[in-house]
Design a protein around this motif. Sequence first.
Motif, mmCIF file in Angstrom:
data_model
loop_
_atom_site.group_PDB
_atom_site.id
_atom_site.type_symbol
_atom_site.label_atom_id
_atom_site.label_comp_id
_atom_site.label_asym_id
_atom_site.label_seq_id
_atom_site.Cartn_x
_atom_site.Cartn_y
_atom_site.Cartn_z
ATOM 1 N N SER A 322 31.888 18.964 -21.141
ATOM 2 C CA SER A 322 30.706 19.654 -21.659
ATOM 3 C C SER A 322 30.716 21.122 -21.274
ATOM 4 O O SER A 322 30.257 21.982 -22.043
ATOM 5 N N GLU A 325 32.800 22.977 -23.756
ATOM 6 C CA GLU A 325 32.066 23.185 -25.002
ATOM 7 C C GLU A 325 31.014 24.283 -24.857
ATOM 8 O O GLU A 325 30.837 25.113 -25.756
ATOM 9 N N SER A 329 30.759 27.874 -26.769
ATOM 10 C CA SER A 329 29.537 28.273 -27.461
ATOM 11 C C SER A 329 29.076 29.652 -27.018
ATOM 12 O O SER A 329 28.688 30.494 -27.829
#
Length: 347
Positions: A322, A325, A329
């Motif tokens: 995570s 990710e 982002s």
Amino acid sequence: MDHISLNVHELTENWTLLEHERELVSGKRGPTRLGFAVLLKFHTRYGRFPRDRSEVPDRAVDFLARQVRVPAAELDSYDWTGRTIEYHRAQIRRHFGFRECTVADAEEVTAYLAEHVAREERRPERVRAELLARLRAQSIEPPTPGRCDRIVKAALRAAEESLTAGISSRLTAASIRRIVSLVGDGDPVGGDAADSRNESPPSTATATAIGLTETGLRDIGLRKIKEAPAPAPAPALAPAPALAPGDLDRRAMLVEIDKLLAIRAVELPPDLFRGIAPAVVAGWRARAEAESPSRLRTHPLPLRVTLLAALLHQREREIADSLVELLISISGRGPGRKRAPEDAARG
């Protein structure tokens, strides 16, 4: 059972009396003749006797009745309790070389299941199927359903105790304290146990990064360890958000970093779950997620440690993913991002 609906092929394959079986039936008359034939073929098919008439499908009874030339309705007069059926069972056991399950047999098959089945297969129904197959292979008649259930539970429990003892033995006393701090335990292993387990503090880099050792996970909290990162909100039309999506992502990333550092401060060995089936580890993780801290505290220490360690082991990987990710982002929305040619042309 799987024989409730029988077609012609199944009847012929599994319920036809063979020549040597007809010899066993001969000499018997009326309900006794048909009842014996039913017991004989049911045992041939399933390796055990029916518990009562309801377990035998009507089509099988009709098929056997025509072979022994006794009306199917006469089976209603067969005594399913008493000396006659016991004599019939004993005669059929001798014919097939089967025997009843003894206490020693139950102990042996429990140990076999615990060692060779339940360490990788934790579903009771699958372990029960292996139990029945094992007994049949050894020409042992299965015990009552209730006793089978107790054998399965005992095998699952013994396998779990063996597995969790092995897992906890791979951990230092310090790691165990940090793990159980998630559910509010104090010093579960005692002062002397630290020396016997070659206790070592967390690495300097890790300890400095979070400034915590045993209290790290406790301060983060079990609930937050379980939580997935909050997704970035969809752009709102109005009013404008107080924080830009990038700011929200950065905050989420800091929270995830705190979780990851706290988990890594435990210093789980990389081979902690070596030799353990992935489905078993996933099952332990699911139990740790589903049970409350008060419930987890009631488990024996090796099981409690193993459940929580499985949760931390898998969450560490998920949190790392995570963070990747979130980093992608953030970098995609950062102020220094190079503008695409079409964007520059519009500007």
